[in-house]
Design an enzyme around this catalytic site. Structure first.
Site, PDB file in Angstrom:
ATOM      1  N   GLU A 246       0.359   5.266   0.461  1.00 44.34           N
ATOM      2  CA  GLU A 246      -0.388   6.310   0.956  1.00 44.34           C
ATOM      3  C   GLU A 246      -0.163   7.677   0.698  1.00 44.34           C
ATOM      4  O   GLU A 246       0.988   7.830  -0.077  1.00 44.34           O
ATOM      5  CB  GLU A 246      -0.550   6.337   2.553  1.00 44.34           C
ATOM      6  CG  GLU A 246      -1.202   4.837   2.930  1.00 44.34           C
ATOM      7  CD  GLU A 246      -1.498   4.878   4.474  1.00 44.34           C
ATOM      8  OE1 GLU A 246      -0.862   5.532   5.274  1.00 44.34           O
ATOM      9  OE2 GLU A 246      -1.974   3.601   4.845  1.00 44.34           O
TER      10      GLU A 246
ATOM     11  N   CYS B  75      -4.224   0.562  -2.211  1.00 44.89           N
ATOM     12  CA  CYS B  75      -4.061  -0.459  -1.556  1.00 44.89           C
ATOM     13  C   CYS B  75      -2.852  -1.389  -2.068  1.00 44.89           C
ATOM     14  O   CYS B  75      -2.836  -1.042  -3.453  1.00 44.89           O
ATOM     15  CB  CYS B  75      -5.392  -1.576  -1.565  1.00 44.89           C
ATOM     16  SG  CYS B  75      -6.739  -0.568  -0.550  1.00 44.89           S
TER      17      CYS B  75
ATOM     18  N   ASN C 260       0.930  -1.186   0.040  1.00 43.90           N
ATOM     19  CA  ASN C 260      -0.082   0.053  -0.302  1.00 43.90           C
ATOM     20  C   ASN C 260       0.888   1.129   0.094  1.00 43.90           C
ATOM     21  O   ASN C 260       1.969   1.236   0.688  1.00 43.90           O
ATOM     22  CB  ASN C 260      -1.149   0.197   1.268  1.00 43.90           C
ATOM     23  CG  ASN C 260      -0.451  -0.149   2.516  1.00 43.90           C
ATOM     24  OD1 ASN C 260       0.552  -1.110   2.669  1.00 43.90           O
ATOM     25  ND2 ASN C 260      -1.017   0.293   3.709  1.00 43.90           N
TER      26      ASN C 260
ATOM     27  N   CYS D 152     -10.691  -3.723  -3.591  1.00 41.15           N
ATOM     28  CA  CYS D 152      -9.791  -4.614  -4.257  1.00 41.15           C
ATOM     29  C   CYS D 152     -10.260  -5.517  -4.757  1.00 41.15           C
ATOM     30  O   CYS D 152     -10.018  -6.117  -5.769  1.00 41.15           O
ATOM     31  CB  CYS D 152      -8.667  -4.909  -3.173  1.00 41.15           C
ATOM     32  SG  CYS D 152      -7.287  -3.428  -3.052  1.00 41.15           S
TER      33      CYS D 152
ATOM     34  N   GLU E  16      -3.114  -4.684  -3.073  1.00 34.54           N
ATOM     35  CA  GLU E  16      -3.698  -5.496  -3.761  1.00 34.54           C
ATOM     36  C   GLU E  16      -3.750  -4.884  -5.282  1.00 34.54           C
ATOM     37  O   GLU E  16      -3.459  -5.496  -6.353  1.00 34.54           O
ATOM     38  CB  GLU E  16      -5.030  -6.044  -3.481  1.00 34.54           C
ATOM     39  CG  GLU E  16      -5.084  -6.808  -2.305  1.00 34.54           C
ATOM     40  CD  GLU E  16      -4.999  -6.030  -0.988  1.00 34.54           C
ATOM     41  OE1 GLU E  16      -4.712  -5.021  -1.050  1.00 34.54           O
ATOM     42  OE2 GLU E  16      -5.771  -6.576   0.039  1.00 34.54           O
TER      43      GLU E  16
ATOM     44  N   CYS F 113      -9.983  -5.504   0.684  1.00 36.06           N
ATOM     45  CA  CYS F 113     -11.326  -4.546   0.980  1.00 36.06           C
ATOM     46  C   CYS F 113     -12.138  -4.579  -0.478  1.00 36.06           C
ATOM     47  O   CYS F 113     -11.645  -5.254  -1.171  1.00 36.06           O
ATOM     48  CB  CYS F 113     -10.603  -3.023   1.180  1.00 36.06           C
ATOM     49  SG  CYS F 113     -10.085  -2.258  -0.405  1.00 36.06           S
TER      50      CYS F 113
HETATM   51  N1  THU Z   1      -5.142  -1.394   2.542  1.00 40.40           N
HETATM   52  C1  THU Z   1      -4.378  -2.262   1.816  1.00 40.40           C
HETATM   53  O1  THU Z   1      -3.497  -2.123   1.129  1.00 40.40           O
HETATM   54  N2  THU Z   1      -5.455  -3.008   1.176  1.00 40.40           N
HETATM   55  C2  THU Z   1      -6.566  -3.566   1.587  1.00 40.40           C
HETATM   56  O2  THU Z   1      -7.486  -4.351   1.220  1.00 40.40           O
HETATM   57  C3  THU Z   1      -7.249  -2.712   2.759  1.00 40.40           C
HETATM   58  C4  THU Z   1      -6.518  -1.561   3.021  1.00 40.40           C
HETATM   59  C5  THU Z   1      -4.446  -0.426   3.003  1.00 40.40           C
HETATM   60  C6  THU Z   1      -4.868   1.026   2.513  1.00 40.40           C
HETATM   61  C7  THU Z   1      -4.364   1.916   3.699  1.00 40.40           C
HETATM   62  O3  THU Z   1      -2.934   2.332   3.051  1.00 40.40           O
HETATM   63  C8  THU Z   1      -4.328   0.987   4.823  1.00 40.40           C
HETATM   64  O4  THU Z   1      -4.407  -0.005   4.503  1.00 40.40           O
HETATM   65  C9  THU Z   1      -5.423   1.323   5.818  1.00 40.40           C
HETATM   66  O5  THU Z   1      -6.619   1.459   5.280  1.00 40.40           O
END
Ligand code: THU
Length: 160
Positions: A64, A73, A62, A115, A75, A112
């Site tokens: 940000e 994310c 991920n 994704c 994925e 999530c």
């Molecule tokens: N995140 C992911 O990388 N994948 C997911 O399926 C859920 C959330 C990341 C996004 C963000 O950077 C952090 O987790 C918190 O939500």
């Protein structure tokens, strides 16, 4: 009127060691990828490793952003890279691992919704299931033999 029941079958392993060696190897790559997460805001790191049909592994984590919705994310970082670099290769499976820097993550963390939708697009495109394995930092590992188990009632190109 009728009631419809939707069922999904998942397999839950007590720990990573219960899985075959090649899956352990893929999950280890996801764990390595997780180290490269850029997550200064959530302090929640996610790693993804994708195995392609040519045995190539594509990873993602991920990423940000100070403008929160601009982040992505793990994925989707991984699967969009796989789609961009190897547009004609099928995705065999994905291994996912997530961990917080604030507390220990011992339960399996599923991808999530956004994704799941992104992964579903590639499953539809390649007309073959994508296996998904997901876990926290340690502990139980969940296997879904297809993304569709995680996202019933799929929105896909057939309705467009
Ligand atoms: N995140 C992911 O990388 N994948 C997911 O399926 C859920 C959330 C990341 C996004 C963000 O950077 C952090 O987790 C918190 O939500």
């Amino acid at each position: 009127m009728k009631e419809v029941t939707i069922e999904s079958k998942l397999i839950v392993y007590d720990n990573l060691d219960e899985l075959p060696q090649d899956i352990i190897g893929l999950m280890q790559k996801a764990m390595e990828a997780r180290q490269n997460a850029y997550a200064p805001y959530s302090k929640f790191s996610v790693g993804a490793a994708i195995l392609l049909e040519n045995d190539e592994v594509v990873i993602g984590s991920n990423q940000e952003n100070a403008s929160y919705p601009s982040g992505l994310c793990a994925e989707r970082t991984a699967i969009y890279y796989a789609g961009a670099k190897y547009p004609d290769l099928k995705i065999v499976r994905m291994a996912l691992t997530a961990g917080s820097r604030i507390h220990q993550t011992v339960t399996p963390i599923p991808p999530c919704g956004a994704c799941r939708q992104a992964i579903a697009e590639y499953e539809v495109k390649q007309e073959a299931p994508i296996e998904i394995y997901f876990m926290g930092e340690t502990g139980k590992v969940v296997k879904s033999s297809s993304l569709s188990n995680l996202l019933p009632l799929l929105f896909d190109k057939s309705v467009l």
